[in-house]
Design an enzyme around this catalytic site. Structure first.
Site, PDB file in Angstrom:
ATOM      1  N   GLU A  21       0.832  -1.205   0.000  1.00 59.66           N
ATOM      2  CA  GLU A  21       0.000   0.000   0.000  1.00 59.66           C
ATOM      3  C   GLU A  21       0.866   1.254   0.000  1.00 59.66           C
ATOM      4  O   GLU A  21       0.614   2.187  -0.773  1.00 59.66           O
ATOM      5  CB  GLU A  21      -0.926   0.006   1.222  1.00 59.66           C
ATOM      6  N   SER A  77      -8.044  -2.693   7.795  1.00 60.08           N
ATOM      7  CA  SER A  77      -7.830  -4.082   8.180  1.00 60.08           C
ATOM      8  C   SER A  77      -7.283  -4.158   9.599  1.00 60.08           C
ATOM      9  O   SER A  77      -6.289  -3.526   9.925  1.00 60.08           O
ATOM     10  CB  SER A  77      -6.848  -4.723   7.204  1.00 60.08           C
ATOM     11  N   ASP A 119      -8.433   0.577   0.686  1.00 60.20           N
ATOM     12  CA  ASP A 119      -7.120   0.841   1.279  1.00 60.20           C
ATOM     13  C   ASP A 119      -6.513   2.155   0.811  1.00 60.20           C
ATOM     14  O   ASP A 119      -5.808   2.818   1.556  1.00 60.20           O
ATOM     15  CB  ASP A 119      -6.154  -0.300   0.947  1.00 60.20           C
ATOM     16  N   GLU A 139      -8.454  -1.395  -3.431  1.00 62.08           N
ATOM     17  CA  GLU A 139      -8.368  -2.385  -2.358  1.00 62.08           C
ATOM     18  C   GLU A 139      -7.165  -3.253  -2.695  1.00 62.08           C
ATOM     19  O   GLU A 139      -7.064  -3.775  -3.806  1.00 62.08           O
ATOM     20  CB  GLU A 139      -9.652  -3.227  -2.296  1.00 62.08           C
TER      21      GLU A 139
END
Length: 144
Positions: A12, A32, A42, A55
């Protein structure tokens, strides 16, 4: 933090950094493992009014990727409310691909899944950037 979450967070941060380098306004909104009840993607990235939502999933091997029904439907609702386009970012060894979320199929149990073959056909990061840039509307004044 377990190794899966650590690996996912690293991916990420890499995506956020690369998109920022390409002129996007980007935030990482990992949920998460948190106590958040709402589902958010995300990564949220914007460029000249175009919104993409990502995501991120990371795997060590070519196994299918599953997303629980509740999470998938939550981030789809977020995409609908924001007007953003939702992608699944998949990191495999030596490969990072972006797939339109609509390419995932729903399983009999209601969860969502995508196989390695579909992932391999996904966009690379540069392709995703070009895709977004192709959606940016330009007025005649911007060429003067």
């Amino acid at each position: 933090m377990n190794s899966n979450k650590s690996r996912g967070s690293s991916v990420e941060r890499y995506i956020v950094s690369r998109l920022r380098d390409k002129g996007f306004a980007v935030i990482r909104a990992p949920a998460s493992g948190s106590k958040r009840k709402d589902h958010v993607p995300d990564i949220i990235a914007l460029k000249s009014g175009v919104i993409i939502l990502i995501e991120v999933k990371s795997r060590k091997n070519g196994q299918k990727i599953y997303i629980e029904k509740e999470q998938a439907e939550g981030i789809r609702e977020f995409a609908k409310r924001s007007g953003g386009e939702l992608f699944l970012g998949v990191k495999l060894p030596k490969m990072l691909r972006f797939i339109k979320f609509d390419m995932l199929r729903q399983t009999e149990g209601g969860n969502y899944a995508i196989d390695l073959e579909t992932v391999e056909k996904g966009m690379e990061l540069e392709d995703l950037v070009r895709y977004v840039e192709s959606k940016i509307s330009r007025t005649l004044d911007s060429f003067l």
